[in-house]
Design a protein around this motif. Structure first.
Motif, PDB file in Angstrom:
ATOM      1  N   ARG A 151     -66.857  31.150   7.107  1.00  0.00           N
ATOM      2  CA  ARG A 151     -65.474  30.768   7.436  1.00  0.00           C
ATOM      3  C   ARG A 151     -64.644  30.599   6.151  1.00  0.00           C
ATOM      4  N   PHE A 152     -65.242  30.000   5.111  1.00  0.00           N
ATOM      5  CA  PHE A 152     -64.485  29.774   3.874  1.00  0.00           C
ATOM      6  C   PHE A 152     -64.337  31.059   3.059  1.00  0.00           C
ATOM      7  N   SER A 153     -65.283  31.986   3.233  1.00  0.00           N
ATOM      8  CA  SER A 153     -65.126  33.260   2.519  1.00  0.00           C
ATOM      9  C   SER A 153     -64.003  34.075   3.153  1.00  0.00           C
ATOM     10  N   GLU A 154     -63.775  33.871   4.443  1.00  0.00           N
ATOM     11  CA  GLU A 154     -62.681  34.587   5.099  1.00  0.00           C
ATOM     12  C   GLU A 154     -61.330  34.116   4.580  1.00  0.00           C
ATOM     13  N   ASP A 155     -61.188  32.814   4.401  1.00  0.00           N
ATOM     14  CA  ASP A 155     -59.918  32.270   3.897  1.00  0.00           C
ATOM     15  C   ASP A 155     -60.226  31.005   3.116  1.00  0.00           C
ATOM     16  N   ALA A 156     -60.119  31.094   1.786  1.00  0.00           N
ATOM     17  CA  ALA A 156     -60.504  29.961   0.928  1.00  0.00           C
ATOM     18  C   ALA A 156     -59.599  28.746   1.141  1.00  0.00           C
ATOM     19  N   LEU A 157     -58.367  28.974   1.630  1.00  0.00           N
ATOM     20  CA  LEU A 157     -57.483  27.823   1.867  1.00  0.00           C
ATOM     21  C   LEU A 157     -58.112  26.851   2.870  1.00  0.00           C
ATOM     22  N   ARG A 158     -58.969  27.364   3.743  1.00  0.00           N
ATOM     23  CA  ARG A 158     -59.590  26.509   4.760  1.00  0.00           C
ATOM     24  C   ARG A 158     -60.334  25.333   4.131  1.00  0.00           C
ATOM     25  N   MET A 159     -60.796  25.467   2.881  1.00  0.00           N
ATOM     26  CA  MET A 159     -61.502  24.356   2.216  1.00  0.00           C
ATOM     27  C   MET A 159     -60.545  23.177   2.020  1.00  0.00           C
ATOM     28  N   LEU A 160     -59.322  23.508   1.598  1.00  0.00           N
ATOM     29  CA  LEU A 160     -58.334  22.448   1.410  1.00  0.00           C
ATOM     30  C   LEU A 160     -57.843  21.943   2.771  1.00  0.00           C
ATOM     31  N   ARG A 161     -57.756  22.851   3.740  1.00  0.00           N
ATOM     32  CA  ARG A 161     -57.387  22.441   5.104  1.00  0.00           C
ATOM     33  C   ARG A 161     -58.399  21.430   5.646  1.00  0.00           C
ATOM     34  N   ALA A 162     -59.662  21.617   5.324  1.00  0.00           N
ATOM     35  CA  ALA A 162     -60.688  20.682   5.816  1.00  0.00           C
ATOM     36  C   ALA A 162     -60.372  19.262   5.332  1.00  0.00           C
ATOM     37  N   VAL A 163     -60.045  19.143   4.040  1.00  0.00           N
ATOM     38  CA  VAL A 163     -59.742  17.806   3.508  1.00  0.00           C
ATOM     39  C   VAL A 163     -58.410  17.307   4.091  1.00  0.00           C
ATOM     40  N   ARG A 164     -57.458  18.223   4.233  1.00  0.00           N
ATOM     41  CA  ARG A 164     -56.156  17.829   4.806  1.00  0.00           C
ATOM     42  C   ARG A 164     -56.317  17.293   6.234  1.00  0.00           C
ATOM     43  N   PHE A 165     -57.083  17.979   7.066  1.00  0.00           N
ATOM     44  CA  PHE A 165     -57.290  17.471   8.429  1.00  0.00           C
ATOM     45  C   PHE A 165     -58.043  16.145   8.386  1.00  0.00           C
ATOM     46  N   LYS A 211     -57.998  10.467   0.498  1.00  0.00           N
ATOM     47  CA  LYS A 211     -58.874  11.647   0.572  1.00  0.00           C
ATOM     48  C   LYS A 211     -58.656  12.586  -0.620  1.00  0.00           C
ATOM     49  N   MET A 212     -57.667  12.288  -1.450  1.00  0.00           N
ATOM     50  CA  MET A 212     -57.528  13.038  -2.709  1.00  0.00           C
ATOM     51  C   MET A 212     -58.816  12.911  -3.525  1.00  0.00           C
ATOM     52  N   ALA A 213     -59.520  11.792  -3.339  1.00  0.00           N
ATOM     53  CA  ALA A 213     -60.794  11.619  -4.056  1.00  0.00           C
ATOM     54  C   ALA A 213     -61.782  12.713  -3.625  1.00  0.00           C
ATOM     55  N   ASP A 214     -61.730  13.128  -2.349  1.00  0.00           N
ATOM     56  CA  ASP A 214     -62.608  14.212  -1.888  1.00  0.00           C
ATOM     57  C   ASP A 214     -62.176  15.560  -2.458  1.00  0.00           C
ATOM     58  N   VAL A 215     -60.864  15.728  -2.619  1.00  0.00           N
ATOM     59  CA  VAL A 215     -60.376  16.976  -3.225  1.00  0.00           C
ATOM     60  C   VAL A 215     -61.019  17.122  -4.607  1.00  0.00           C
ATOM     61  N   TYR A 216     -61.141  15.992  -5.295  1.00  0.00           N
ATOM     62  CA  TYR A 216     -61.796  15.977  -6.612  1.00  0.00           C
ATOM     63  C   TYR A 216     -63.307  16.175  -6.485  1.00  0.00           C
ATOM     64  N   LYS A 217     -63.929  15.362  -5.629  1.00  0.00           N
ATOM     65  CA  LYS A 217     -65.404  15.392  -5.532  1.00  0.00           C
ATOM     66  C   LYS A 217     -65.923  16.749  -5.077  1.00  0.00           C
ATOM     67  N   LEU A 218     -65.158  17.422  -4.240  1.00  0.00           N
ATOM     68  CA  LEU A 218     -65.621  18.711  -3.719  1.00  0.00           C
ATOM     69  C   LEU A 218     -65.310  19.870  -4.667  1.00  0.00           C
ATOM     70  N   GLY A 219     -64.667  19.563  -5.787  1.00  0.00           N
ATOM     71  CA  GLY A 219     -64.440  20.601  -6.801  1.00  0.00           C
ATOM     72  C   GLY A 219     -63.183  21.419  -6.569  1.00  0.00           C
ATOM     73  N   LEU A 220     -62.296  20.938  -5.681  1.00  0.00           N
ATOM     74  CA  LEU A 220     -61.103  21.735  -5.365  1.00  0.00           C
ATOM     75  C   LEU A 220     -59.963  21.482  -6.349  1.00  0.00           C
ATOM     76  N   SER A 221     -59.761  20.212  -6.744  1.00  0.00           N
ATOM     77  CA  SER A 221     -58.642  19.932  -7.649  1.00  0.00           C
ATOM     78  C   SER A 221     -58.856  20.619  -9.003  1.00  0.00           C
ATOM     79  N   ARG A 222     -60.119  20.785  -9.385  1.00  0.00           N
ATOM     80  CA  ARG A 222     -60.420  21.471 -10.655  1.00  0.00           C
ATOM     81  C   ARG A 222     -59.722  22.832 -10.713  1.00  0.00           C
ATOM     82  N   VAL A 223     -59.529  23.451  -9.543  1.00  0.00           N
ATOM     83  CA  VAL A 223     -58.963  24.794  -9.499  1.00  0.00           C
ATOM     84  C   VAL A 223     -57.435  24.788  -9.614  1.00  0.00           C
TER      85      VAL A 223
END
Ligand code: CTP
Length: 446
Positions: A151-165, A211-223
């Protein structure tokens, strides 16, 4: 489970059914209804092909016909009606190379991101919940449909959507889904700044900005926001602080109202602290100059994330002034409010209070008391109608021209000087008094 569909949605579904097709409300609207929330919009999925949809309704737009989406207009409102679809291989975590249409609803639900977003509903069939979306809503879980990495390879934005939801709903991200995000976080680089901006704004203006802390912990904010990683890793060795810069930032976001500008200002108010940190001989950190440097960094970041200029200007201004404190006298408050600008109040107080609430509680009462006093003086100034900007001076440019001033820069500098005098002594804000000063100090002098 019964959902009361709006009249137009029922009409669209029934007309498609009358023509021999299947049709359902699908995705976010079904999720929101199950949660007892009012959906923002209603999407419909159908076995009818785009041309068939278009032949049934009088007014339609080709919204994304190659992806099967037609907007049907009823009563002046638009409803997206999309053909059941199977997505082909995704090239770059963004676009499927091809889509193919299917007549099987389950195939369409399978391509969707999360179980809670993969439910469909119509009156005849009731809730169609093939992947356990309802159970996940009850358990408070964000879980991918099928294989999370796919699912995430189809659309990488979904990773951030997961944290947003998870932030909007106060949910946890299920383990395998979270692991897939960790594994694929770097592919977020393929996603446009505009799409990231939309998600991050929804996340920080939600009930759970922590949940911004999860954006960091999951390696998304690094990007897309490596500055936030630096903040999360920056200690503050100072008696006023008990958190890292990043955790303090999260506390400040939690303590301002969920408004876009304020939450963005809270997110960035201390962005330059790590860069401005010094260590004195007693082993204490200081952060001199961080608001000014922070405003600069905020501008660069918000530009990179493609925010509009108005938002950039305002957020940078909040960052620049968040730490300014007047002496608690009317004159000093007038001076500072005039310098910062009326348009930043009363929000500035909300930011300052939140800033204190994210610091060492030992000093909080005294600091909050000072902000209360600052606000009280501000309110007195405003309710007395005291002048703190050029437009509330009792003279304007045309008055000066009538007095014999030449049009041009001199008028601006004269008004500025008059404002300066009025801020020092509000009683001077009388038409005749100001005209006399203008004549004596400007006309006769020049
Ligand atoms: N969807 C998806 N993958 C995406 C975006 C959307 O699978 N990257 C699917 C989901 O089924 C989603 C539906 O398309 O529910 C509609 O997407 P969207 O309007 O973006 O989201 P909503 O779920 O409606 O939520 P919101 O309106 O809060 O963004």
């Amino acid at each position: 489970m019964q959902i009361s569909l709006p009249e137009h949605v029922t009409e669209i579904i029934e007309r498609l059914e009358d023509a021999g097709y299947e049709a359902y409300a699908v995705g976010g609207c079904v999720r929101d209804c199950c949660l007892g929330r009012t959906p923002k919009d209603w999407d419909i999925t159908t076995s009818a092909k785009p041309m068939q949809i278009k032949s049934i309704f009088k007014k339609t737009f080709d919204t994304g016909i190659e992806h099967g989406t037609v907007t049907v207009v009823l009563g002046g409102l638009g409803y997206e009606v999309t053909t059941y679809r199977i997505d082909g291989i995704y090239k770059d975590s963004r676009h499927p190379e091809s889509v193919s249409f299917t007549s099987n609803l389950t195939e369409d639900l399978k391509r969707r991101d999360f179980t809670i977003n993969a439910m469909a509903y119509n009156k005849k069939a009731g809730l169609v919940d093939v992947f356990g979306g309802r159970g996940d809503l009850e358990k408070g879980i964000i879980r991918c449909v099928g294989n999370a990495q796919e699912r995430f390879s189809e659309d990488a934005l979904r990773m951030l959507r997961a944290v947003r939801f998870s932030a909007q709903l106060g949910f946890e991200i299920e383990k395998e889904t979270a692991e897939a995000i960790r594994a694929l976080s770097a592919t977020l680089k393929n996603i446009s700044a505009e799409r990231i901006q939309t998600e991050i704004v929804k996340l920080i203006t939600s009930d759970h900005p922590e949940k911004m802390a999860d954006v960091y912990k999951l390696g998304l904010s690094r990007v897309f926001l490596p500055e936030f990683d630096v903040m999360m890793e920056a200690e503050q060795i100072n008696p006023h602080h008990i958190y890292t810069v990043g955790m303090h930032t999260i506390k400040v976001m939690e303590n301002v109202p969920p408004e876009r500008e304020l939450r963005l200002s809270a997110l960035f108010h201390d962005v330059a602290k790590p860069k401005c940190t010094t260590l004195d001989e007693n082993g204490i950190n200081h952060f001199k100059g961080h608001p000014k440097e922070g405003a600069k960094m905020t501008k660069t970041i918000l530009k990179r994330l493609k925010f509009d200029n108005h938002t950039i200007d305002r957020v940078c201004h909040f960052v620049l002034w968040h730490d300014a404190n007047p002496e608690l006298t009317p004159k000093s408050v007038r001076r500072l409010v005039s310098k910062i600008g009326r348009d930043y109040y009363p929000e500035m107080f909300a930011l300052k209070r939140a800033d204190v609430k994210g610091q060492n509680p030992v000093f909080a009462d005294e600091k909050l008391r000072r902000i209360d006093e600052y606000e009280k003086l501000y309110n007195e100034i405003i309710s007395a109608g005291e002048c703190i900007d050029i437009k509330s001076l009792k003279v304007n440019g045309s008055d000066l021209i009538k007095e014999g001033f030449e049009e041009g820069a001199v008028i601006g500098s004269c008004l500025k000087e008059l404002l300066h005098l009025v801020i020092e002594d509000p009683e001077l804000n009388e038409r005749e008094t100001l005209l006399t000063i203008a004549r004596e100090q400007f006309l006769e002098r020049n």
